[in-house]
Scaffold this motif. Structure first.
Motif, PDB file in Angstrom:
ATOM      1  N   GLU A  82       0.699  -1.238   0.011  1.00 44.17           N
ATOM      2  CA  GLU A  82       0.078  -0.013   0.019  1.00 44.17           C
ATOM      3  C   GLU A  82       0.940   1.232   0.065  1.00 44.17           C
ATOM      4  OE1 GLU A  82      -3.534   2.001   2.505  1.00 44.17           O
ATOM      5  OE2 GLU A  82      -3.058  -0.010   2.931  1.00 44.17           O
ATOM      6  N   ASP A  83       1.892   1.257   0.745  1.00 45.86           N
ATOM      7  CA  ASP A  83       2.741   2.452   0.875  1.00 45.86           C
ATOM      8  C   ASP A  83       3.543   2.733  -0.315  1.00 45.86           C
ATOM      9  OD1 ASP A  83       1.993   3.023   3.409  1.00 45.86           O
ATOM     10  OD2 ASP A  83       3.665   1.810   4.332  1.00 45.86           O
ATOM     11  N   SER A  84       3.922   1.342  -1.095  1.00 41.33           N
ATOM     12  CA  SER A  84       4.520   1.311  -2.381  1.00 41.33           C
ATOM     13  C   SER A  84       3.667   2.037  -3.359  1.00 41.33           C
ATOM     14  CB  SER A  84       5.163  -0.089  -2.611  1.00 41.33           C
ATOM     15  OG  SER A  84       5.699  -0.049  -4.184  1.00 41.33           O
ATOM     16  N   ALA A  85       2.433   1.914  -3.513  1.00 40.97           N
ATOM     17  CA  ALA A  85       1.547   2.292  -4.329  1.00 40.97           C
ATOM     18  C   ALA A  85       1.532   3.763  -4.305  1.00 40.97           C
ATOM     19  CB  ALA A  85       0.186   1.628  -4.293  1.00 40.97           C
ATOM     20  N   ASP A  86       1.173   4.202  -2.795  1.00 44.11           N
ATOM     21  CA  ASP A  86       1.105   5.734  -2.635  1.00 44.11           C
ATOM     22  C   ASP A  86       2.457   6.553  -3.251  1.00 44.11           C
ATOM     23  OD1 ASP A  86      -1.456   5.264  -1.276  1.00 44.11           O
ATOM     24  OD2 ASP A  86      -0.517   5.316   0.537  1.00 44.11           O
ATOM     25  N   VAL A  87       3.550   5.878  -2.937  1.00 42.12           N
ATOM     26  CA  VAL A  87       4.928   6.564  -3.470  1.00 42.12           C
ATOM     27  C   VAL A  87       4.899   6.605  -4.959  1.00 42.12           C
ATOM     28  CG1 VAL A  87       7.276   6.208  -3.536  1.00 42.12           C
ATOM     29  CG2 VAL A  87       6.047   5.982  -1.368  1.00 42.12           C
ATOM     30  N   TYR A  88       4.382   5.542  -5.714  1.00 37.72           N
ATOM     31  CA  TYR A  88       4.411   5.452  -7.091  1.00 37.72           C
ATOM     32  C   TYR A  88       3.346   6.533  -7.685  1.00 37.72           C
ATOM     33  CZ  TYR A  88       8.111   1.918  -7.703  1.00 37.72           C
ATOM     34  OH  TYR A  88       9.281   1.378  -7.472  1.00 37.72           O
ATOM     35  N   GLU A  89       2.118   6.723  -6.892  1.00 40.00           N
ATOM     36  CA  GLU A  89       1.135   7.693  -7.335  1.00 40.00           C
ATOM     37  C   GLU A  89       1.942   9.045  -7.559  1.00 40.00           C
ATOM     38  OE1 GLU A  89      -3.043   9.164  -5.696  1.00 40.00           O
ATOM     39  OE2 GLU A  89      -2.494   7.138  -5.681  1.00 40.00           O
ATOM     40  N   LYS A  90       2.497   9.149  -6.214  1.00 38.37           N
ATOM     41  CA  LYS A  90       3.226  10.522  -6.074  1.00 38.37           C
ATOM     42  C   LYS A  90       4.384  10.663  -7.332  1.00 38.37           C
ATOM     43  CE  LYS A  90       3.067  10.868  -1.235  1.00 38.37           C
ATOM     44  NZ  LYS A  90       3.837  10.638   0.070  1.00 38.37           N
ATOM     45  N   LEU A  91       5.001   9.752  -7.608  1.00 35.69           N
ATOM     46  CA  LEU A  91       6.126   9.803  -8.879  1.00 35.69           C
ATOM     47  C   LEU A  91       5.166  10.073 -10.248  1.00 35.69           C
ATOM     48  CD1 LEU A  91       8.417   7.128  -7.717  1.00 35.69           C
ATOM     49  CD2 LEU A  91       8.949   9.584  -8.013  1.00 35.69           C
TER      50      LEU A  91
END
Length: 622
Positions: A252-261
């Motif tokens: 979930e945290d990984s998805a949030d980071v890639y959304e920011k990217l």
């Protein structure tokens, strides 16, 4: 050479104050590149009969002469100085610098080691030695030298960083981390300068990258978050964080980071793929829903749509690609075919796109609309781009007849537009008719003589058609005036021209020219490896450590490049052919290979044979 030599005990003992002052001036002139003044001061010392054989002055004079291009005199003076003072670290160091300037790195390393026998703690010699060791990939020796430099100057950042890099490139990640962490502890009580310091930021990210390579994913993640205020490269931080979250199972945290990217760069397809991967969709429908969500965040981005086209099928694919094609054809996007080309591997998708294009073609011809349901009338350019796309589509399946039908209609529609001529040239190339391909790419080139890409493409086609002279004339429009085009292209390391020329010479059985071009390519790769030398001290000074490690690894695998492989394969084929069928004399005895040589090459070969025969005859008589 460092000005510290002026304070060396040996110099103070050997030279009186006046000559010692002159010697220091020689060193200063060398550092400031005032070589003629340095030469003048050296001659002043040597003009004194008492010191005309002073070894270190002779060595410095030789080094100065080398910088002025007088290489033979330089070597004579340095060797003479070394003979007069074999125990001088200056003489050995200077001799090493001369060897290094001639790229004799192994000999230079021996000279530096001899210099260190007489001055074990000379920082300049140790630095120069470390540069040659990393250049020649003597990694164990490099590690020892960097450790010695660290012990001598433990208060300098370069010593710690250099030793950490030495351990890292030897895959000793634990020791590399310990060195960097120890260094940061020594800096804790000192001010770091500005809050956002690029060099300190790079050091932190480099430390994190070593942790990742060592498999310490959770520790690396904690490290970058703990120091995030000091990291100024936000994109690298987020990329690393997204990957690390995924590796430790924090999807979930990984998805949030890639959304920011994605929001930072909505055209990066890799971010979208990793966002979908981290979101753990159960099926393609969920993946497409997530993709749709990203599309809504950035409506003008095309990357989410390209992802959806790749993963959708059937009616969903038809609906998506229909809207996309109409929009792009209306705008006249030249690389549209190349953007969608990866979809054609799926035959169903290829047929859907082909059927849509044929429908557009018919409707535009009848009613100037993409589909009968459309309300707006399209411009003539839409019709033109549909015909070009159809030609490319049929050419992809090597249906030359249909491809030529549509591209000829496109040329008739707009004779001044360059793209149809280029596509027609490519169709003929795929059909194996290089002469026609050259004709049509040359037509495209003449429509825009200022286009360097068209010029290069035309020259490449000419080379493949065996038109060497014509290709050189075409390239001459964009090379330096007053210099032959081939020489200028070689200077610029234009490897596509060299590899294509080599292939053309090979096809025409001009073996010597083919080998010459192959060896020119090989020389360029040698130069690329040599050019890394200046980056060793630069990267350490500027703290571009991650890029530097990437450079070292690239250089280690540089001969895996496609241009090198092409040239090497061609050279091997040529050598094998010459071994199996060696060239014989010009009188026709042998395998007849000389019939394929030019008159000049035949005369040269005959002269060589005569000299060899005379030499053999002389040996027999003796």
């Amino acid at each position: 050479i460092n000005a510290e030599y002026g304070e060396a005990p040996m110099m103070a003992k050997d030279l009186p104050p006046r000559e010692n002052t002159l010697f220091k001036r020689i060193l200063k002139c060398y550092e400031n590149k005032q070589y003629k003044s340095g030469l003048k001061h050296a001659r002043q010392i040597l003009s004194n009969s008492k010191y005309q054989e002073h070894g270190e002055t002779l060595a410095m004079m030789g080094l100065t002469l080398n910088c002025l291009g007088r290489k033979e005199e330089a070597y004579d003076n340095v060797k003479r100085g070394l003979r007069n003072n074999l125990q001088s670290h200056v003489c050995w160091h200077v001799f090493g610098l001369l060897q290094r300037s001639d790229k004799k790195y192994e000999e230079a390393i021996k000279c530096y080691r001899n210099a260190l026998r007489w001055d074990k703690e000379n920082l300049q010699i140790l630095r120069d030695l470390s540069l040659l060791q990393i250049q020649t990939r003597d990694l164990e020796g490099y590690k020892m030298t960097r450790h010695q430099l660290l012990m001598l100057r433990a208060n300098q950042r370069a010593g710690w960083v250099g030793y950490a890099i030495a351990n890292h490139i030897l895959d000793d990640n634990e020791d590399a981390l310990n060195v960097l962490q120890t260094f940061r502890k020594t800096q804790e009580g000192k001010p770091q300068g500005k809050p956002a310091d690029y060099e300190f930021s790079e050091l932190l990210l480099y430390e994190a990258s070593i942790m990742v390579e060592a498999g310490q994913h959770r520790e690396a993640l904690e490290h970058i978050y703990r120091n995030r205020e000091n990291i100024v490269d936000i994109q690298s931080l987020l990329e690393m964080a997204g990957e690390l979250h995924y590796k430790i199972g924090d999807y979930e945290d990984s998805a949030d980071v890639y959304e920011k990217l994605f929001l930072r760069n909505p055209e990066n397809l890799e971010y979208i793929e990793k966002f979908i991967r981290a979101s753990q969709p159960l099926n393609d429908e969920e993946s497409l829903s997530l993709c749709q969500r990203l599309q809504e965040m950035k409506p003008r981005s095309e990357a989410p749509l390209n992802f959806a086209l790749k993963h959708s099928t059937g009616d969903r694919f038809r609906s998506l690609v229909d809207g996309h094609l109409q929009k792009q054809l209306r705008k006249g996007v030249p690389p549209l075919f190349n953007i969608l080309k990866h979809l054609f591997q799926d035959r169903n998708k290829y047929e859907i796109i082909r059927d849509l294009l044929l429908g557009y073609y018919k409707c535009l011809e009848d009613s100037k609309k993409f589909t009968p349901d459309n309300e707006t009338t399209e411009l003539p350019t839409s019709y033109l781009h549909v015909m070009i796309f159809l030609a490319q589509l049929y050419d992809y399946r090597r249906d030359t007849k249909q491809a030529l039908f549509y591209i000829d209609r496109a040329i008739q529609h707009t004779p001044t537009y360059i793209d149809p001529y280029m596509v027609k040239s490519k169709i003929y190339k795929h059909a194996g008719n290089m002469k026609e391909a050259v004709f049509w790419i040359d037509e495209a080139r003449t429509l825009d003589l200022a286009d360097r890409y068209l010029n290069s493409k035309c020259a490449k086609y000419m080379l493949r058609a065996g038109m060497l002279d014509k290709a050189e004339e075409t390239c001459a429009f964009f090379t330096r005036e007053g210099q032959p085009a081939v020489e200028n292209l070689n200077e610029m390391q234009c490897m596509w021209f060299l590899t294509e020329s080599a292939r053309t010479y090979y096809s025409s059985k001009n073996w010597s020219k083919a080998l010459q071009k192959c060896h020119e390519v090989e020389k360029h790769f040698v130069d690329i490896v040599e050019d890394q030398f200046d980056f060793h001290p630069y990267s350490m000074r500027k703290m571009t450590l991650r890029a530097y490690i990437g450079l070292l690894r690239l250089e280690d695998s540089i001969r895996g490049h496609v241009f090198y492989n092409k040239a090497a394969e061609l050279a091997i084929r040529t050598y094998l052919h010459l071994y199996d069928k060696p060239l014989t004399d010009v009188n026709g005895h042998g395998n007849g290979e000389t019939d394929e040589l030019s008159e000049k090459e035949k005369k040269k070969l005959a002269s060589k044979k005569k000299r060899a025969a005379k030499k053999k005859q002389g040996q027999d008589t003796t």
